[in-house]
Design an enzyme around this catalytic site. Sequence first.
Site, PDB file in Angstrom:
ATOM      1  N   THR B  11       0.573  -1.163  -0.040  1.00 42.90           N
ATOM      2  CA  THR B  11      -0.029  -0.021  -0.204  1.00 42.90           C
ATOM      3  C   THR B  11       0.887   1.277   0.153  1.00 42.90           C
ATOM      4  O   THR B  11       0.358   2.440  -0.112  1.00 42.90           O
ATOM      5  CB  THR B  11      -1.063   0.060   1.095  1.00 42.90           C
ATOM      6  OG1 THR B  11      -0.239  -0.079   2.408  1.00 42.90           O
ATOM      7  CG2 THR B  11      -1.929  -1.136   1.084  1.00 42.90           C
ATOM      8  N   ALA B  13       3.977   3.898  -1.439  1.00 44.04           N
ATOM      9  CA  ALA B  13       4.313   4.661  -2.708  1.00 44.04           C
ATOM     10  C   ALA B  13       4.961   3.749  -3.583  1.00 44.04           C
ATOM     11  O   ALA B  13       4.312   3.649  -5.092  1.00 44.04           O
ATOM     12  CB  ALA B  13       4.981   5.810  -2.554  1.00 44.04           C
ATOM     13  N   ARG B  99      21.608  -3.886   1.797  1.00 44.61           N
ATOM     14  CA  ARG B  99      22.400  -3.629   0.550  1.00 44.61           C
ATOM     15  C   ARG B  99      24.151  -3.992   0.699  1.00 44.61           C
ATOM     16  O   ARG B  99      24.803  -4.394  -0.379  1.00 44.61           O
ATOM     17  CB  ARG B  99      22.335  -2.066   0.143  1.00 44.61           C
ATOM     18  CG  ARG B  99      20.909  -1.946  -0.541  1.00 44.61           C
ATOM     19  CD  ARG B  99      20.552  -0.227  -0.845  1.00 44.61           C
ATOM     20  NE  ARG B  99      19.328  -0.123  -1.047  1.00 44.61           N
ATOM     21  CZ  ARG B  99      18.836   0.964  -0.781  1.00 44.61           C
ATOM     22  NH1 ARG B  99      19.457   2.085  -0.150  1.00 44.61           N
ATOM     23  NH2 ARG B  99      17.265   1.135  -1.001  1.00 44.61           N
ATOM     24  N   CYS B 128      17.210   4.745  -4.690  1.00 40.83           N
ATOM     25  CA  CYS B 128      16.726   5.395  -5.826  1.00 40.83           C
ATOM     26  C   CYS B 128      17.922   6.481  -6.431  1.00 40.83           C
ATOM     27  O   CYS B 128      18.182   6.228  -7.756  1.00 40.83           O
ATOM     28  CB  CYS B 128      15.650   6.273  -5.695  1.00 40.83           C
ATOM     29  SG  CYS B 128      15.805   7.299  -4.073  1.00 40.83           S
ATOM     30  N   GLN B 155      16.084  15.918  -5.536  1.00 37.59           N
ATOM     31  CA  GLN B 155      15.447  14.805  -5.065  1.00 37.59           C
ATOM     32  C   GLN B 155      13.971  15.042  -4.761  1.00 37.59           C
ATOM     33  O   GLN B 155      13.608  15.675  -3.973  1.00 37.59           O
ATOM     34  CB  GLN B 155      16.119  13.800  -4.237  1.00 37.59           C
ATOM     35  CG  GLN B 155      17.269  13.285  -4.455  1.00 37.59           C
ATOM     36  CD  GLN B 155      18.001  12.455  -3.579  1.00 37.59           C
ATOM     37  OE1 GLN B 155      19.444  12.576  -3.302  1.00 37.59           O
ATOM     38  NE2 GLN B 155      17.431  11.193  -2.996  1.00 37.59           N
ATOM     39  N   SER B 158       8.487  12.383  -3.080  1.00 45.18           N
ATOM     40  CA  SER B 158       7.919  11.242  -3.122  1.00 45.18           C
ATOM     41  C   SER B 158       8.958   9.891  -2.757  1.00 45.18           C
ATOM     42  O   SER B 158       8.664   8.822  -2.419  1.00 45.18           O
ATOM     43  CB  SER B 158       7.382  10.485  -4.405  1.00 45.18           C
ATOM     44  OG  SER B 158       8.437  10.614  -5.535  1.00 45.18           O
ATOM     45  N   HIS B 241      13.753  11.951  -9.641  1.00 46.75           N
ATOM     46  CA  HIS B 241      14.904  12.732  -9.246  1.00 46.75           C
ATOM     47  C   HIS B 241      15.795  13.124 -10.052  1.00 46.75           C
ATOM     48  O   HIS B 241      15.987  12.381 -11.453  1.00 46.75           O
ATOM     49  CB  HIS B 241      15.424  11.415  -8.305  1.00 46.75           C
ATOM     50  CG  HIS B 241      15.086  11.144  -7.064  1.00 46.75           C
ATOM     51  ND1 HIS B 241      14.003  11.702  -6.457  1.00 46.75           N
ATOM     52  CD2 HIS B 241      15.701  10.078  -6.420  1.00 46.75           C
ATOM     53  CE1 HIS B 241      13.867  11.162  -5.131  1.00 46.75           C
ATOM     54  NE2 HIS B 241      14.633  10.110  -5.024  1.00 46.75           N
ATOM     55  N   ASN B 315      11.749   8.122  -9.753  1.00 44.70           N
ATOM     56  CA  ASN B 315      12.491   7.387  -8.494  1.00 44.70           C
ATOM     57  C   ASN B 315      11.571   6.377  -7.937  1.00 44.70           C
ATOM     58  O   ASN B 315      12.056   5.511  -7.175  1.00 44.70           O
ATOM     59  CB  ASN B 315      12.648   8.537  -7.195  1.00 44.70           C
ATOM     60  CG  ASN B 315      11.298   9.395  -7.082  1.00 44.70           C
ATOM     61  OD1 ASN B 315      10.825   9.799  -8.017  1.00 44.70           O
ATOM     62  ND2 ASN B 315      10.924   9.238  -5.991  1.00 44.70           N
TER      63      ASN B 315
END
Lengths: 338, 338
Positions: B11, B13, B99, B128, B155, B158, B241, B315
């Site tokens: 749910t 973005a 990461r 992003c 940037q 969002s 971005h 992004n």
Amino acid sequence: MFETLAVVGATGAVGRIVLDQLADRDFPYKRIKLLASQRSVGREVQVKDQTVKIELLAPGAFQDVDLVIASTPDEVSADFAPYAVKEGAVVVDESGFWRMDPTVPLIIPEVNPQAIAGHQGILASPNCSTTQMVVALAPLHQACRVKRVVVSTYQATSGAGLAGNVELESSVRAHLDGGANQPETFQYPIGFNLIPQIGGEKHQGYTSEEMKMVYETRKILGDEDIQVCPTAVRVPVMTGHSESILVETEEPISVEKAIELFNAAPGITVVDDLDRKQYPMPKDCVGKDDVFVGRIRADISGNGHGIAFWCVSDNLRKGAATNAVQIAELLQSSVASA
Amino acid sequence: MFETLAVVGATGAVGRIVLDQLADRDFPYKRIKLLASQRSVGREVQVKDQTVKIELLAPGAFQDVDLVIASTPDEVSADFAPYAVKEGAVVVDESGFWRMDPTVPLIIPEVNPQAIAGHQGILASPNCSTTQMVVALAPLHQACRVKRVVVSTYQATSGAGLAGNVELESSVRAHLDGGANQPETFQYPIGFNLIPQIGGEKHQGYTSEEMKMVYETRKILGDEDIQVCPTAVRVPVMTGHSESILVETEEPISVEKAIELFNAAPGITVVDDLDRKQYPMPKDCVGKDDVFVGRIRADISGNGHGIAFWCVSDNLRKGAATNAVQIAELLQSSVASA
């Protein structure tokens, strides 16, 4: 003292602030004239406790004028400045037209006040994005010699005058209401968007705005060896230009040294405490005359000869009106001491 | 084929776009589960022609799951990914938590697809701002070896999720109406303003967002010698971005060569004709999957080993959802060919 002062372009975004600054800084004069194109002639403007009628900018208008502060488009300045000088006035010009003329000093009073010597009637104030950058570079250059600058700008819409801000507001409102508005001042809608072009192409893929930052920086700092790689971008901010700057110096430079140099330099305010979320932002710099620097840190991609920082200033003030009035003050004091 | 797919954070973005992308790209699966925290459990979400009820993200939820695509905050991923793997699922994770873990491949499918080999159950999608930059750097690196990158970002809100855009809109409306709104998602009001801080301080005056661009770039390109000097700035743009990038290469590089490399690279669209006002802008990149580059020009501050360019990407798509779904596709085809 300059007895009669003329302000050209007094109803524009910058001209209005020139009048405010003359009042706020108690610039001495006996009489003030406001000059503009036919369109504005007869309009009345409040200057301190006087109401002044705008007169026509045309040959003859400067016969009784000692000093001019002008904020006009390039082509207007190209036209009037020569006859203003011929009629006996000294012109402080904010347009781009005269800046790179070898007979015209290009002045930031904190940086190269000595350059006013030997002017031939016209003195130029630099481009807004150049001025704030060079105010910040100057102390680093003096101490460690600047070799190279990589700069990306975040430029406010008021750099395109009052129409720029009107268009930003209408563009934002149109976007929020689900509509669209036709851009006129900018190439594309600027609301919630970025436009990576300011000016037309000038040199090898760089725009005129970008090349101003190359040529004017060299002229003001008096060093043709300074290399600048600029990227100029319009952002949906009304007032306050911001710049992300990487500077490489001949001498090694530490963060501590850079902060010390910035703190000691005139016209610079350091706002730099990332842990406490302190850094310059456009909203905090509107209406202020200083150049604000923060995010000062070592260039971690370099070899100890580089500093990265973030720089914000009110583009209508230090970037334009304030710097021009400061040049006028410099002329005033050189007249007074002559 | 992965029979059962789970989407975590559907749910949000990014999660919404993950579902769209799975449908648009016809990602094959037999059954889909949507998992979220207690707050969202029971909500119904339309997935293609099915209505799917959100289930609780908790140990046991992955017993019947083969593949997970997760868009959650770092701390949520830190918690659930280990038990998801233990329960037999492979996790494609968009959070920042895994990461830089040496056992976790960090993948951009156009750049380092080979790195999925030998994964231990978790695969990470980059930040992003890193992803779009590295998509653009990769062809230059392969041909001329990238030594150094100076990047300033612009940037979108969002990047902070749906709440970021809500706050930009309310901040802009408050500003236009002469009021003020209390920032919650961002440090300061973002409407008509810029915030030169994304993330907290991480390393020598650089923020966590900035250091991601350093560390992740090296890991994805497999070259620990690449030096990056990043400045990350939040701008009042909702989606897309943008990045102003200067790259220095070991081999000399011409503009023509760079354009040729960009044109030949997967996932890149070149939009570059300054005379015709053609360059990438956020408004044109929303809802698209490619990385757009333009303003490609020689670094006039350098020695023929540098290229400056401007790079924009959605992004939420290539910067997040699209890249994660592409990683899932890569896993899918490696399963199919095994």
